[in-house]
Design a protein around this motif. Structure first.
Motif, PDB file in Angstrom:
ATOM      1  N   TYR A  87      66.608  74.323  26.824  1.00  0.00           N
ATOM      2  CA  TYR A  87      66.537  74.557  28.260  1.00  0.00           C
ATOM      3  C   TYR A  87      66.476  76.067  28.463  1.00  0.00           C
ATOM      4  CZ  TYR A  87      67.703  74.943  33.176  1.00  0.00           C
ATOM      5  OH  TYR A  87      67.673  75.258  34.515  1.00  0.00           O
ATOM      6  N   THR A  88      65.453  76.555  29.159  1.00  0.00           N
ATOM      7  CA  THR A  88      65.236  77.987  29.337  1.00  0.00           C
ATOM      8  C   THR A  88      65.248  78.335  30.814  1.00  0.00           C
ATOM      9  OG1 THR A  88      63.867  78.046  27.344  1.00  0.00           O
ATOM     10  CG2 THR A  88      63.708  79.923  28.837  1.00  0.00           C
ATOM     11  N   GLN A  89      65.974  79.408  31.158  1.00  0.00           N
ATOM     12  CA  GLN A  89      66.055  79.862  32.546  1.00  0.00           C
ATOM     13  C   GLN A  89      65.839  81.374  32.594  1.00  0.00           C
ATOM     14  OE1 GLN A  89      66.680  77.957  35.539  1.00  0.00           O
ATOM     15  NE2 GLN A  89      65.897  79.904  36.301  1.00  0.00           N
ATOM     16  N   ARG A  90      64.891  81.808  33.417  1.00  0.00           N
ATOM     17  CA  ARG A  90      64.686  83.231  33.647  1.00  0.00           C
ATOM     18  C   ARG A  90      65.769  83.761  34.581  1.00  0.00           C
ATOM     19  NH1 ARG A  90      61.404  86.114  30.202  1.00  0.00           N
ATOM     20  NH2 ARG A  90      59.667  84.818  29.560  1.00  0.00           N
ATOM     21  N   LEU A  91      66.182  85.034  34.360  1.00  0.00           N
ATOM     22  CA  LEU A  91      67.259  85.636  35.129  1.00  0.00           C
ATOM     23  C   LEU A  91      66.829  86.970  35.716  1.00  0.00           C
ATOM     24  CD1 LEU A  91      70.108  85.101  32.493  1.00  0.00           C
ATOM     25  CD2 LEU A  91      69.554  83.579  34.408  1.00  0.00           C
ATOM     26  N   GLU A  92      67.450  87.346  36.810  1.00  0.00           N
ATOM     27  CA  GLU A  92      67.263  88.675  37.397  1.00  0.00           C
ATOM     28  C   GLU A  92      65.791  89.058  37.531  1.00  0.00           C
ATOM     29  OE1 GLU A  92      69.694  90.755  38.577  1.00  0.00           O
ATOM     30  OE2 GLU A  92      71.060  89.070  38.260  1.00  0.00           O
ATOM     31  N   GLY A  93      65.060  88.268  38.308  1.00  0.00           N
ATOM     32  CA  GLY A  93      63.657  88.586  38.536  1.00  0.00           C
ATOM     33  C   GLY A  93      62.808  88.536  37.290  1.00  0.00           C
ATOM     34  N   LYS A  94      63.120  87.603  36.398  1.00  0.00           N
ATOM     35  CA  LYS A  94      62.407  87.375  35.145  1.00  0.00           C
ATOM     36  C   LYS A  94      62.590  88.511  34.119  1.00  0.00           C
ATOM     37  CE  LYS A  94      58.885  84.266  36.996  1.00  0.00           C
ATOM     38  NZ  LYS A  94      57.454  83.923  37.054  1.00  0.00           N
ATOM     39  N   LYS A  95      63.513  89.439  34.366  1.00  0.00           N
ATOM     40  CA  LYS A  95      63.804  90.469  33.376  1.00  0.00           C
ATOM     41  C   LYS A  95      64.794  89.977  32.323  1.00  0.00           C
ATOM     42  CE  LYS A  95      62.905  94.441  36.388  1.00  0.00           C
ATOM     43  NZ  LYS A  95      63.473  95.669  36.995  1.00  0.00           N
ATOM     44  N   GLY A  96      65.535  88.942  32.655  1.00  0.00           N
ATOM     45  CA  GLY A  96      66.483  88.368  31.718  1.00  0.00           C
ATOM     46  C   GLY A  96      66.109  86.941  31.370  1.00  0.00           C
ATOM     47  N   LEU A  97      66.756  86.411  30.330  1.00  0.00           N
ATOM     48  CA  LEU A  97      66.428  85.062  29.874  1.00  0.00           C
ATOM     49  C   LEU A  97      67.659  84.414  29.256  1.00  0.00           C
ATOM     50  CD1 LEU A  97      63.267  83.797  28.141  1.00  0.00           C
ATOM     51  CD2 LEU A  97      65.436  83.460  26.959  1.00  0.00           C
ATOM     52  N   PHE A  98      67.851  83.126  29.551  1.00  0.00           N
ATOM     53  CA  PHE A  98      68.915  82.331  28.942  1.00  0.00           C
ATOM     54  C   PHE A  98      68.298  81.058  28.377  1.00  0.00           C
ATOM     55  CE2 PHE A  98      72.116  78.880  29.424  1.00  0.00           C
ATOM     56  CZ  PHE A  98      73.027  79.333  28.477  1.00  0.00           C
ATOM     57  N   ARG A  99      68.634  80.747  27.117  1.00  0.00           N
ATOM     58  CA  ARG A  99      68.103  79.540  26.464  1.00  0.00           C
ATOM     59  C   ARG A  99      69.221  78.857  25.697  1.00  0.00           C
ATOM     60  NH1 ARG A  99      62.751  78.458  22.703  1.00  0.00           N
ATOM     61  NH2 ARG A  99      61.815  78.336  24.754  1.00  0.00           N
ATOM     62  N   ILE A 100      69.309  77.530  25.825  1.00  0.00           N
ATOM     63  CA  ILE A 100      70.366  76.784  25.156  1.00  0.00           C
ATOM     64  C   ILE A 100      69.845  75.402  24.797  1.00  0.00           C
ATOM     65  CG2 ILE A 100      71.317  75.874  27.320  1.00  0.00           C
ATOM     66  CD1 ILE A 100      74.113  76.160  26.034  1.00  0.00           C
ATOM     67  N   GLY A 101      70.372  74.825  23.703  1.00  0.00           N
ATOM     68  CA  GLY A 101      69.967  73.477  23.350  1.00  0.00           C
ATOM     69  C   GLY A 101      70.439  73.045  21.978  1.00  0.00           C
ATOM     70  N   PRO A 102      70.390  71.741  21.718  1.00  0.00           N
ATOM     71  CA  PRO A 102      70.780  71.192  20.411  1.00  0.00           C
ATOM     72  C   PRO A 102      69.674  71.380  19.378  1.00  0.00           C
ATOM     73  CG  PRO A 102      70.069  69.426  21.841  1.00  0.00           C
ATOM     74  CD  PRO A 102      70.031  70.676  22.668  1.00  0.00           C
ATOM     75  N   GLN A 103      70.055  71.331  18.099  1.00  0.00           N
ATOM     76  CA  GLN A 103      69.085  71.495  17.014  1.00  0.00           C
ATOM     77  C   GLN A 103      69.568  70.747  15.781  1.00  0.00           C
ATOM     78  OE1 GLN A 103      68.603  75.423  15.056  1.00  0.00           O
ATOM     79  NE2 GLN A 103      66.447  75.276  15.599  1.00  0.00           N
ATOM     80  N   ILE A 104      68.628  70.205  15.029  1.00  0.00           N
ATOM     81  CA  ILE A 104      68.952  69.590  13.748  1.00  0.00           C
ATOM     82  C   ILE A 104      68.083  70.225  12.668  1.00  0.00           C
ATOM     83  CG2 ILE A 104      69.687  67.405  14.750  1.00  0.00           C
ATOM     84  CD1 ILE A 104      66.987  66.219  14.062  1.00  0.00           C
ATOM     85  N   ARG A 105      68.591  70.230  11.437  1.00  0.00           N
ATOM     86  CA  ARG A 105      67.844  70.809  10.312  1.00  0.00           C
ATOM     87  C   ARG A 105      67.718  69.789   9.190  1.00  0.00           C
ATOM     88  NH1 ARG A 105      68.285  76.595   7.268  1.00  0.00           N
ATOM     89  NH2 ARG A 105      66.860  77.054   9.001  1.00  0.00           N
ATOM     90  N   PHE A 106      66.511  69.736   8.627  1.00  0.00           N
ATOM     91  CA  PHE A 106      66.227  68.932   7.446  1.00  0.00           C
ATOM     92  C   PHE A 106      65.932  69.879   6.285  1.00  0.00           C
ATOM     93  CE2 PHE A 106      65.065  66.437  11.123  1.00  0.00           C
ATOM     94  CZ  PHE A 106      65.571  65.181  10.852  1.00  0.00           C
ATOM     95  N   GLY A 107      66.298  69.462   5.079  1.00  0.00           N
ATOM     96  CA  GLY A 107      66.018  70.267   3.902  1.00  0.00           C
ATOM     97  C   GLY A 107      65.300  69.459   2.844  1.00  0.00           C
ATOM     98  N   SER A 108      64.350  70.097   2.140  1.00  0.00           N
ATOM     99  CA  SER A 108      63.652  69.434   1.038  1.00  0.00           C
ATOM    100  C   SER A 108      64.586  69.308  -0.161  1.00  0.00           C
ATOM    101  CB  SER A 108      62.407  70.236   0.653  1.00  0.00           C
ATOM    102  OG  SER A 108      62.781  71.473   0.041  1.00  0.00           O
ATOM    103  N   GLY A 109      64.132  68.590  -1.193  1.00  0.00           N
ATOM    104  CA  GLY A 109      64.950  68.422  -2.394  1.00  0.00           C
ATOM    105  C   GLY A 109      65.283  69.744  -3.054  1.00  0.00           C
ATOM    106  N   ASP A 110      64.301  70.664  -3.156  1.00  0.00           N
ATOM    107  CA  ASP A 110      64.554  71.967  -3.774  1.00  0.00           C
ATOM    108  C   ASP A 110      65.577  72.769  -2.975  1.00  0.00           C
ATOM    109  OD1 ASP A 110      62.826  71.549  -5.875  1.00  0.00           O
ATOM    110  OD2 ASP A 110      61.107  72.458  -4.879  1.00  0.00           O
ATOM    111  N   TYR A 111      65.454  72.741  -1.658  1.00  0.00           N
ATOM    112  CA  TYR A 111      66.408  73.481  -0.822  1.00  0.00           C
ATOM    113  C   TYR A 111      67.819  72.919  -0.998  1.00  0.00           C
ATOM    114  CZ  TYR A 111      68.679  75.430   3.314  1.00  0.00           C
ATOM    115  OH  TYR A 111      69.552  76.068   4.154  1.00  0.00           O
TER     116      TYR A 111
END
Length: 274
Positions: free
Chosen positions: A170-194
């Motif tokens: 979720y992304t929100q511009r701040l202060e006349g689009k000079k600032g930015l806030f972004r937040i959200g969930p994330q998952i990571r997958f790894g290969s066998g070598d990793y």
């Protein structure tokens, strides 16, 4: 929970190319930037440069954290080519808009921050610093977006594997689009070598380290989330901050190498916007 500052040699290895780029760029004034360092029309450029510090786990699965000085770099040329602290050096290959939907696809190369020294876990091998090649895409719907990034070890000196990061933002511009806030969930997958590089323990490694043998399979590595903030302070100066939390799951959580399933990191910097 333990904290430590890394030494000068580790700092150089940690972000060698980024530090060089940062100090080269910072050495030029805005007027010199337009006249010599940055070619073409200065209006084609969007730039933020700064310096900060990052707190992160010593290695994937570590219970202690390290604090490192880190440059903040965010350069974009003609909204296509970029150099920034998150994705590295790259280009946007494709972008389009269909009603309220927007699409973006790009590639980049940058340093991997996932590593482990021989001193971190006695008897376990080192996983070195390396450079990763990345392919990323994002689909936007108003303030929401879904993002996928695939990262591959290009040098074979680190984890030698492939990771996939899937996030909802979720992304929100701040202060006349000079600032930015972004937040959200994330998952990571790894290969066998990793997964093998960080979480497996072979029979020989078990003897050397005293850890039980363990074979980590490819799959889901962690579930968590992240938040990013860029907020204008005064003039052209911005405060930049980020926080991330992930919990190791599946084989990465069950591995005897993992000392703490909860992994978090912080980043804070002051940046100047040109």
């Amino acid at each position: 929970m333990a904290f430590r500052f890394i030494g000068a040699r580790s700092i150089q290895q940690f972000s060698h190319f980024a530090l060089i780029a940062f100090f080269l760029i910072l050495g030029f004034t805005p007027s010199a930037r337009a006249q010599w360092f940055i070619p073409g029309d200065p209006e084609d450029w969007n730039a933020q440069l700064g310096m900060g510090a990052a707190l992160r786990p010593d290695f994937p699965g570590a219970s202690n954290h390290i604090i490192t000085p880190v440059p903040f770099i965010d350069l974009t040329y003609k909204k296509r080519f970029f150099l920034n602290s998150g994705r590295g050096l790259g280009t946007f290959l494709y972008g389009d808009k269909n009603g309220r939907l927007k699409y973006m696809l790009g590639i980049s190369a940058g340093p991997s921050l996932d590593n482990r020294s021989r001193n971190d876990i006695a008897g376990m091998p080192r996983v070195g610093l390396t450079a990763e090649g990345r392919v990323f895409g994002e689909v936007f719907f108003d303030n929401w977006s879904v993002e996928l990034t695939l990262s591959k070890d290009m040098l074979g000196e680190g984890h030698e594997g492939l990771t996939g990061d899937l996030g909802l933002n979720y992304t929100q511009r701040l202060e006349g689009k000079k600032g930015l806030f972004r937040i959200g969930p994330q998952i990571r997958f790894g290969s066998g070598d990793y997964m093998d590089s960080f979480f497996s323990v072979t029979a020989d490694q078990s003897i050397a380290s005293g850890l039980r043998p363990f074979d980590a399979d490819a799959g889901l590595q962690s579930i968590g989330g992240r938040a990013f903030l860029s907020y204008p302070l005064f003039g052209n100066w911005n405060a930049v901050g980020a926080i991330r939390y992930f919990r190791l799951v599946s084989d990465s959580a069950d591995s005897p190498v993992s000392l703490d399933k909860d992994q978090f990191g912080l980043f804070a910097a002051i940046a100047y916007r040109f």
